[in-house]
Design an enzyme around this catalytic site. Structure first.
Site, mmCIF file in Angstrom:
data_model
loop_
_atom_site.group_PDB
_atom_site.id
_atom_site.type_symbol
_atom_site.label_atom_id
_atom_site.label_comp_id
_atom_site.label_asym_id
_atom_site.label_seq_id
_atom_site.Cartn_x
_atom_site.Cartn_y
_atom_site.Cartn_z
ATOM 1 N N ALA A 63 0.862 -1.169 0.000
ATOM 2 C CA ALA A 63 0.000 0.000 0.000
ATOM 3 C C ALA A 63 0.903 1.223 0.000
ATOM 4 C CB ALA A 63 -0.857 -0.019 1.259
ATOM 5 N N GLY A 102 0.319 -5.046 0.600
ATOM 6 C CA GLY A 102 -0.819 -4.976 -0.314
ATOM 7 C C GLY A 102 -0.511 -5.608 -1.661
ATOM 8 N N GLU A 105 -1.196 -9.167 -1.184
ATOM 9 C CA GLU A 105 -2.655 -9.317 -1.054
ATOM 10 C C GLU A 105 -3.339 -9.229 -2.419
ATOM 11 O OE1 GLU A 105 -2.867 -6.251 2.001
ATOM 12 O OE2 GLU A 105 -3.733 -7.723 3.362
ATOM 13 N N GLU A 125 3.784 -5.777 7.063
ATOM 14 C CA GLU A 125 3.037 -4.721 7.745
ATOM 15 C C GLU A 125 3.365 -4.608 9.222
ATOM 16 O OE1 GLU A 125 1.835 -6.844 5.581
ATOM 17 O OE2 GLU A 125 0.394 -5.877 4.235
HETATM 18 N N1 COA Z 1 4.617 3.422 0.168
HETATM 19 C C1 COA Z 1 5.135 4.630 -0.113
HETATM 20 N N2 COA Z 1 6.436 4.833 -0.390
HETATM 21 C C2 COA Z 1 7.232 3.762 -0.397
HETATM 22 C C3 COA Z 1 6.764 2.469 -0.112
HETATM 23 C C4 COA Z 1 5.387 2.319 0.166
HETATM 24 N N3 COA Z 1 4.878 1.123 0.432
HETATM 25 N N4 COA Z 1 7.801 1.614 -0.179
HETATM 26 C C5 COA Z 1 8.865 2.333 -0.514
HETATM 27 N N5 COA Z 1 8.538 3.632 -0.646
HETATM 28 C C6 COA Z 1 9.415 4.735 -1.042
HETATM 29 C C7 COA Z 1 10.506 4.997 -0.042
HETATM 30 O O1 COA Z 1 10.091 5.884 0.952
HETATM 31 C C8 COA Z 1 11.587 5.574 -0.908
HETATM 32 O O2 COA Z 1 11.241 6.918 -1.150
HETATM 33 P P1 COA Z 1 12.385 8.036 -1.307
HETATM 34 O O3 COA Z 1 13.248 7.578 -2.437
HETATM 35 O O4 COA Z 1 11.629 9.272 -1.541
HETATM 36 O O5 COA Z 1 13.095 8.017 0.015
HETATM 37 C C9 COA Z 1 11.433 4.830 -2.224
HETATM 38 O O6 COA Z 1 10.092 4.320 -2.211
HETATM 39 C C10 COA Z 1 12.381 3.674 -2.411
HETATM 40 O O7 COA Z 1 12.316 2.834 -1.253
HETATM 41 P P2 COA Z 1 13.607 2.164 -0.638
HETATM 42 O O8 COA Z 1 13.162 1.432 0.570
HETATM 43 O O9 COA Z 1 14.669 3.175 -0.480
HETATM 44 O O10 COA Z 1 14.011 1.169 -1.813
HETATM 45 P P3 COA Z 1 14.636 -0.281 -1.734
HETATM 46 O O11 COA Z 1 14.855 -0.686 -3.126
HETATM 47 O O12 COA Z 1 15.776 -0.296 -0.785
HETATM 48 O O13 COA Z 1 13.542 -1.222 -1.086
HETATM 49 C C11 COA Z 1 11.338 -2.136 -0.758
HETATM 50 C C12 COA Z 1 12.349 -1.487 -1.751
HETATM 51 C C13 COA Z 1 10.046 -2.276 -1.478
HETATM 52 C C14 COA Z 1 11.867 -3.505 -0.331
HETATM 53 C C15 COA Z 1 11.203 -1.239 0.489
HETATM 54 O O14 COA Z 1 10.927 0.063 0.075
HETATM 55 C C16 COA Z 1 10.107 -1.646 1.424
HETATM 56 O O15 COA Z 1 10.293 -2.526 2.228
HETATM 57 N N6 COA Z 1 8.949 -0.952 1.321
HETATM 58 C C17 COA Z 1 7.866 -1.118 2.244
HETATM 59 C C18 COA Z 1 7.137 -2.371 1.976
HETATM 60 C C19 COA Z 1 5.978 -2.466 2.920
HETATM 61 O O16 COA Z 1 6.115 -2.345 4.121
HETATM 62 N N7 COA Z 1 4.845 -2.721 2.355
HETATM 63 C C20 COA Z 1 3.673 -2.894 3.132
HETATM 64 C C21 COA Z 1 2.976 -1.617 3.216
HETATM 65 S S1 COA Z 1 1.416 -1.925 3.911
#
Ligand code: COA
Length: 690
Positions: A63, A102, A105, A125
């Site tokens: 999400a 999400g 999901e 999450e």
């Molecule tokens: N929503 C909004 N922004 C998000 C996001 C999300 N779910 N996941 C990542 N971002 C943003 C980060 O804030 C970052 O923004 P910035 O460049 O402005 O700082 C950018 O996307 C890149 O994320 P980053 O974590 O630096 O990249 P990465 O390649 O190291 O890792 C992921 C990628 C997807 C593994 C990691 O971002 C992550 O774990 N995201 C969250 C996943 C999550 O918790 N999902 C469940 C949400 S309910």
């Protein structure tokens, strides 16, 4: 069609592509066109099957976290998944990169999942203080079974495509050509014909569940929750999936989600998610980085060895330097032993151990470091010794090599000045054990070149560290604030508390352990030596050390320890010593409540953080939170000291600091101007000097 979602038709298979860089989060501007596209395709005779795929580096990674806590814009993800489950033709998620939260999901809303070999799937999450709120807690157990689902959802750790295949979470794993393979798979399913059963109707894994075994697993996990609400809510939701009909379990999941998303703990954890990413943005990050292909480490003791392992774990070749062959072999043997333990615990494969050991080279002559691109010094914490090391490095390091000190307190400007190339010098303050602890304070000295800083920040990311850039002062961010936190420890004892009462106030707050237990673990002699070097005293701790009570390693310190046990036991001798010292000093002892303990330890901690901000030692309040959560065990559910100050009420903190200043006369309680301003405006202002 929109710029975020596009639809194409590949010989009867509709391909819906989500394109929302950087991680294809399910923002409103994705959900809306996605819902519309799926509505159209459901009834479109030209589409015999539907594939959902993503552009860019990953499948949907969740999400949009920035939307949490704001009014929900329809359609929600749940509506999209519900719609998917009414599609009578095969639906296939084509997964590359990470299908998280999400994203997973959404994939669970499809009939089938095809994943690229390198993909990872998970429900992270819980790390944001939440549970999967889009049906993950009720659909995932239907595919992988409740035990596996519980483990995945409570840990938040993603699994590989291979593991997902073995657990029946994905239907096929492909080496390459994901989209073509997913289309082929979808076509094959369409040819085979329905009915296609949505995940919500697949109850076989639930029926066979042993509820007592599930509850036992849940109880084990609950023990580790340490005051966090989300892991418990996750458990409850997965249990509902077993005991309630699908729709009732889904409704219960929603209720639990709503409660968590509006609570302080999730707010705190979401704050930390963005704080860590913000901290990674260092000035000069777009500059051309210096090349780092080999790292030299001076000192193969606990710290040097740990740093060397951290680097080798990130795939970097390391040269370890010691003063003698014997010390070198001892250091290398310890590293070998540590890796062997990891193999015996199953956290490292034998192949990986061999590969890592192959990255180490040893030496006893400074000239052995001549080919290193970065040299990190981890020798004795003494300015004269460090200067001597840097003087030598200056003569042998190749031009452009980065020279780093792992000092925890010393003036990095002074160390840099002992070389002819201060622009190449900075601090890399690792935390012990360096191969385990996530935090790295990158200390920027006055003359450190921006690309040197950026290169080291990049390297930190490469080896999986959470890096925070800090300025030069005694103890930098973490240890300086730690001193402020501990300044009143002895006073609390003299005035009436016991070590166990203070420690309990800390663990009740959510810390993994209190300061006295921590002291015993680390060794009381370290602080004693530091105090002596700085001409300071601590009446009780000094006496304990004079009597040879150094903590766990001597079987006694603030507590007593039975042979071979790490369990602290209250020591009547220590309590008698405290009473005697209080009497000597004419201090009347009284009952000390947990509130007093928190006010006199954690309020000065916050206050010191405010001073650090004022001085520009940290650029942002959130950087300080990242330091404290990753390096010192500040409870994540409280978001770090600076975020917690907002929850606690900065006005109250100022008021109580003033109260304690008047009562004790000690300057540690003088509220910092930045704290007063925070109390007025509700926002921390960083000096932003970096
Ligand atoms: N929503 C909004 N922004 C998000 C996001 C999300 N779910 N996941 C990542 N971002 C943003 C980060 O804030 C970052 O923004 P910035 O460049 O402005 O700082 C950018 O996307 C890149 O994320 P980053 O974590 O630096 O990249 P990465 O390649 O190291 O890792 C992921 C990628 C997807 C593994 C990691 O971002 C992550 O774990 N995201 C969250 C996943 C999550 O918790 N999902 C469940 C949400 S309910």
């Amino acid at each position: 069609m929109s710029s975020s979602v596009s639809v194409a038709n590949d010989n009867g298979v509709a391909v819906v592509t989500i394109d929302n860089p950087p991680v294809n989060a399910l923002s409103f501007h994705v959900r809306k066109p996605l819902y519309e596209a799926l509505t159209g395709l459901r009834d479109d005779p030209a589409a015999r099957a539907i594939v959902i795929a993503c552009a860019g580096r990953t499948f949907v990674a969740g999400a949009d976290i920035t939307e949490f806590g704001k009014p929900v814009q329809q359609p929600e993800l749940r509506a999209i998944i519900a719609l998917l489950e009414t599609v009578p033709k095969p639906t296939v998620a084509a997964i590359h990169g990470t299908a998280l939260g999400g994203g997973l999901e959404l994939a669970l809303g499809c009939h089938f999942r095809v994943a690229e070999k390198s993909a990872r799937l998970g429900q992270p999450e819980v790390k944001l203080g939440l549970l999967p709120g889009g049906g993950g807690t009720v659909r995932l157990p239907r595919l992988v079974g409740p035990a596996k689902a519980l483990a995945m959802i409570v840990s938040g750790t993603p699994i590989s495509a291979g593991e997902a295949k073995a657990a029946s979470l994905v239907d096929a794993v492909v080496d390459s050509d994901l989209l073509a393979e997913a289309i082929r798979f979808a076509r094959e399913m369409a040819d085979r014909g329905g009915p296609f059963v949505p995940v919500r109707e697949r109850n076989e894994r639930l029926v066979e569940t042993d509820l007592a075994a599930f509850d036992a697993q849940a109880a084990e996990l609950a023990k580790k929750a340490r005051g966090l609400e989300a892991p418990l809510a996750c458990t409850e939701a997965v249990r509902n999936a077993i005991t309630l009909p699908f729709d009732a379990a889904l409704a219960a999941e929603r209720q639990l989600f709503q409660k968590l998303v509006s609570g302080d703990q999730s707010r705190a954890q979401r704050h930390l998610f963005f704080a860590e990413r913000e901290a990674a943005k260092v000035p000069g990050k777009d500059l051309q980085k210096r090349r780092i292909t080999r790292v030299g480490i001076i000192g193969a003791g606990t710290m040097g060895g740990g740093i060397a392992m951290a680097l080798a774990n990130g795939g970097l070749p390391v040269t370890l330097l010691e003063t003698s062959e014997e010390a070198l072999q001892r250091g290398l043997a310890t590293i070998g032993k540590n890796y062997a333990v990891s193999v015996s615990r199953g956290s490292l494969t034998e192949e990986a151990r061999q590969q890592r050991l192959g990255l180490f080279k040893g030496g006893t002559d400074y000239a052995d470091l001549a080919d290193c691109d970065l040299i990190i010094e981890a020798v004795f914490e003494d300015m004269a010794v460090k200067k001597d090391v840097f003087g030598k490095l200056d003569t042998i390091a190749r031009p452009g090599a980065i020279l780093a000190t792992n000092t925890s307190y010393l003036d990095v400007n002074e160390i840099a000045a002992s070389t002819s190339r201060p622009q190449d010098v900075l601090g890399m303050h690792f935390f012990s054990p360096a191969n385990v602890m996530k935090l790295l304070e990158i200390v920027r000295a006055e003359k450190t070149a921006p690309e040197v800083l950026a290169t080291v920040a990049d390297l930190a990311r490469r080896i999986g560290k959470v890096a925070v850039v800090v300025g030069v002062c005694h103890g930098f961010v973490g240890n300086r604030m730690l001193s402020a936190r501990g300044a009143e420890n002895e006073a609390l004892l003299l005035e009436g508390a016991t070590p166990a009462q203070v420690d309990k106030a800390f663990t009740d707050f959510g810390w993994p352990m209190g300061p006295f237990q921590m002291g015993d673990l680390a060794g009381l002699d370290i602080g004693w030596r530091n105090r002596k070097a700085r001409g300071q005293t601590a009446v009780i701790a000094d006496t304990l050390c004079e009597q040879g009570h150094f903590g766990q390693k001597t079987g006694s310190g603030w507590y007593r320890y039975e042979a071979g046990s790490r369990e602290p036991v209250a020591d009547p001798d220590v309590e008698a010593l405290i009473r005697a010292k209080a009497a000597e000093l004419g201090i009347a002892r009284r009952e000390i409540g947990a509130d007093d303990i928190i006010e006199r330890t954690l309020y000065p901690l916050v206050n010191e953080g405010a001073k650090i901000l004022e001085e520009g030692i940290a650029a942002r309040a959130s950087d300080i939170d990242v330091v404290w959560v990753n390096g010192y065990g500040f409870p994540i559910g409280k978001g770090g000291p600076m975020f917690w100050a907002g929850l606690e009420g900065a006005g109250r903190i100022v008021e109580r600091l003033e109260y304690w200043r008047v009562r004790t006369g000690r300057p540690i309680f003088e509220p910092a101007p930045a704290l007063r301003r925070f109390a007025e405006t509700g926002a921390w202002e960083g000096a932003g000097v970096r």
